[in-house]
Design a protein around this motif. Structure first.
Motif, PDB file in Angstrom:
ATOM      1  N   LYS A 161       1.395  16.313  -2.441  1.00 36.69           N
ATOM      2  CA  LYS A 161       2.568  15.551  -1.987  1.00 36.69           C
ATOM      3  C   LYS A 161       2.848  14.383  -2.915  1.00 36.69           C
ATOM      4  CE  LYS A 161       2.160  16.683   2.922  1.00 36.69           C
ATOM      5  NZ  LYS A 161       2.136  16.128   4.311  1.00 36.69           N
ATOM      6  N   GLU A 162       4.049  13.858  -2.808  1.00 36.28           N
ATOM      7  CA  GLU A 162       4.418  12.695  -3.601  1.00 36.28           C
ATOM      8  C   GLU A 162       3.816  11.432  -2.992  1.00 36.28           C
ATOM      9  OE1 GLU A 162       8.742  14.232  -5.329  1.00 36.28           O
ATOM     10  OE2 GLU A 162       8.632  12.502  -4.002  1.00 36.28           O
ATOM     11  N   ARG A 163       3.666  10.430  -3.840  1.00 35.65           N
ATOM     12  CA  ARG A 163       3.191   9.136  -3.355  1.00 35.65           C
ATOM     13  C   ARG A 163       4.238   8.561  -2.409  1.00 35.65           C
ATOM     14  NH1 ARG A 163       0.233   5.230  -7.609  1.00 35.65           N
ATOM     15  NH2 ARG A 163      -0.586   7.304  -8.077  1.00 35.65           N
ATOM     16  N   GLU A 164       3.775   8.032  -1.266  1.00 39.36           N
ATOM     17  CA  GLU A 164       4.715   7.520  -0.279  1.00 39.36           C
ATOM     18  C   GLU A 164       4.356   6.095   0.132  1.00 39.36           C
ATOM     19  OE1 GLU A 164       4.675   9.737   3.372  1.00 39.36           O
ATOM     20  OE2 GLU A 164       2.590   9.282   3.808  1.00 39.36           O
ATOM     21  N   PHE A 165       5.373   5.363   0.496  1.00 40.55           N
ATOM     22  CA  PHE A 165       5.215   3.988   0.950  1.00 40.55           C
ATOM     23  C   PHE A 165       4.513   3.949   2.299  1.00 40.55           C
ATOM     24  CE2 PHE A 165       6.153  -0.342   1.777  1.00 40.55           C
ATOM     25  CZ  PHE A 165       6.598  -0.433   3.086  1.00 40.55           C
ATOM     26  N   VAL A 166       3.621   2.982   2.458  1.00 43.66           N
ATOM     27  CA  VAL A 166       2.924   2.783   3.729  1.00 43.66           C
ATOM     28  C   VAL A 166       3.302   1.435   4.343  1.00 43.66           C
ATOM     29  CG1 VAL A 166       0.685   2.596   4.882  1.00 43.66           C
ATOM     30  CG2 VAL A 166       0.990   4.211   2.976  1.00 43.66           C
ATOM     31  N   VAL A 167       3.070   0.368   3.584  1.00 37.93           N
ATOM     32  CA  VAL A 167       3.307  -0.976   4.132  1.00 37.93           C
ATOM     33  C   VAL A 167       3.419  -1.961   2.986  1.00 37.93           C
ATOM     34  CG1 VAL A 167       0.827  -1.397   4.374  1.00 37.93           C
ATOM     35  CG2 VAL A 167       2.426  -2.726   5.758  1.00 37.93           C
ATOM     36  N   ALA A 168       4.163  -3.028   3.193  1.00 41.61           N
ATOM     37  CA  ALA A 168       4.313  -4.066   2.177  1.00 41.61           C
ATOM     38  C   ALA A 168       4.336  -5.442   2.825  1.00 41.61           C
ATOM     39  CB  ALA A 168       5.588  -3.845   1.371  1.00 41.61           C
TER      40      ALA A 168
ATOM     41  N   TRP B 242       0.856  -1.180   0.000  1.00 41.63           N
ATOM     42  CA  TRP B 242       0.000   0.000   0.000  1.00 41.63           C
ATOM     43  C   TRP B 242       0.900   1.240   0.000  1.00 41.63           C
ATOM     44  CZ3 TRP B 242      -5.285  -0.156  -0.383  1.00 41.63           C
ATOM     45  CH2 TRP B 242      -5.901  -1.378  -0.134  1.00 41.63           C
ATOM     46  N   PHE B 243       0.576   2.141  -0.897  1.00 44.05           N
ATOM     47  CA  PHE B 243       1.170   3.467  -0.920  1.00 44.05           C
ATOM     48  C   PHE B 243       0.035   4.470  -0.731  1.00 44.05           C
ATOM     49  CE2 PHE B 243       5.600   3.071  -2.526  1.00 44.05           C
ATOM     50  CZ  PHE B 243       5.630   1.703  -2.725  1.00 44.05           C
ATOM     51  N   ARG B 244       0.382   5.702  -0.439  1.00 50.46           N
ATOM     52  CA  ARG B 244      -0.641   6.741  -0.326  1.00 50.46           C
ATOM     53  C   ARG B 244      -0.109   8.062  -0.877  1.00 50.46           C
ATOM     54  NH1 ARG B 244      -0.808   7.392   6.317  1.00 50.46           N
ATOM     55  NH2 ARG B 244       1.214   8.444   6.547  1.00 50.46           N
ATOM     56  N   GLN B 245      -1.045   8.900  -1.300  1.00 46.43           N
ATOM     57  CA  GLN B 245      -0.674  10.199  -1.832  1.00 46.43           C
ATOM     58  C   GLN B 245      -1.666  11.246  -1.347  1.00 46.43           C
ATOM     59  OE1 GLN B 245      -0.209  10.339  -6.104  1.00 46.43           O
ATOM     60  NE2 GLN B 245       1.050  12.179  -5.964  1.00 46.43           N
TER      61      GLN B 245
ATOM     62  N   TYR C 292       9.874   0.543  -2.546  1.00 42.12           N
ATOM     63  CA  TYR C 292      10.103   1.454  -3.667  1.00 42.12           C
ATOM     64  C   TYR C 292       8.972   1.386  -4.682  1.00 42.12           C
ATOM     65  CZ  TYR C 292      14.736   1.557  -1.639  1.00 42.12           C
ATOM     66  OH  TYR C 292      15.784   1.695  -0.772  1.00 42.12           O
ATOM     67  N   TYR C 293       8.469   2.542  -5.011  1.00 51.62           N
ATOM     68  CA  TYR C 293       7.385   2.694  -5.985  1.00 51.62           C
ATOM     69  C   TYR C 293       7.723   1.989  -7.298  1.00 51.62           C
ATOM     70  CZ  TYR C 293       4.453   5.337  -9.260  1.00 51.62           C
ATOM     71  OH  TYR C 293       3.568   5.696 -10.238  1.00 51.62           O
ATOM     72  N   SER C 294       8.940   2.123  -7.762  1.00 52.18           N
ATOM     73  CA  SER C 294       9.334   1.617  -9.083  1.00 52.18           C
ATOM     74  C   SER C 294       9.401   0.091  -9.157  1.00 52.18           C
ATOM     75  CB  SER C 294      10.682   2.203  -9.492  1.00 52.18           C
ATOM     76  OG  SER C 294      11.671   1.873  -8.529  1.00 52.18           O
ATOM     77  N   ASP C 295       9.347  -0.581  -8.021  1.00 51.16           N
ATOM     78  CA  ASP C 295       9.423  -2.046  -8.018  1.00 51.16           C
ATOM     79  C   ASP C 295       8.082  -2.722  -8.304  1.00 51.16           C
ATOM     80  OD1 ASP C 295      11.954  -2.437  -5.403  1.00 51.16           O
ATOM     81  OD2 ASP C 295      12.119  -2.201  -7.581  1.00 51.16           O
ATOM     82  N   TYR C 296       7.028  -1.945  -8.396  1.00 48.94           N
ATOM     83  CA  TYR C 296       5.702  -2.516  -8.552  1.00 48.94           C
ATOM     84  C   TYR C 296       5.222  -2.444  -9.992  1.00 48.94           C
ATOM     85  CZ  TYR C 296       5.708  -3.118  -3.621  1.00 48.94           C
ATOM     86  OH  TYR C 296       6.047  -3.550  -2.369  1.00 48.94           O
TER      87      TYR C 296
END
Length: 123
Positions: A43-50, A36-39, A106-110
């Motif tokens: 603001k930029e999209r940020e990591f929440v939990v994986a 889960w990410f959030r924005q 990391y956003y780019s890994d998805y």
């Protein structure tokens, strides 16, 4: 093509709880890493939990102790239980999946993303 869809967002008062769900298609869901990410606005999209394919989890410091991620491979779903919500948790929450099984921050890994679900926490 894997489809990812979130549900469960809404409006809640500070201190309250919400549970988000994410459903993903595909026959190999159990091998995916999910997150889960959030924005928030402006603001930029940020990591929440994986959570990785084996169930190992990683949390952003801002949500540790308040949020819990879990997965149900039989149902091909990932859930995010959010407790003790704060106004700063207000954002669009996105579910993401990666084919390599990693619970990456990391956003780019998805590889696959859902359209997002709005969570609003009022003070």
């Amino acid at each position: 093509q894997v489809q990812v869809v979130e549900s469960g967002g809404g409006l809640v008062q500070a201190g309250g709880s919400l549970r988000l769900s994410c459903a993903a298609s595909g026959d190999t869901f159990s091998t995916y890493g999910m997150s889960w990410f959030r924005q928030a606005p402006g603001k930029e999209r940020e990591f929440v939990v994986a959570i990785n394919w084996s169930g190992a989890t990683a949390y952003a410091d801002s949500v540790k102790g308040r949020f819990t991620i879990s997965r149900d491979n039989a149902k091909k779903t990932v859930s995010l239980q959010m407790n003790s919500l704060k106004p700063e948790d207000t954002a669009v929450y996105y579910c993401a999946a990666n084919r390599r099984g990693r619970g990456s921050v990391y956003y780019s890994d998805y590889d696959y993303w859902g359209p997002g679900t709005q969570v609003t926490v009022s003070s």
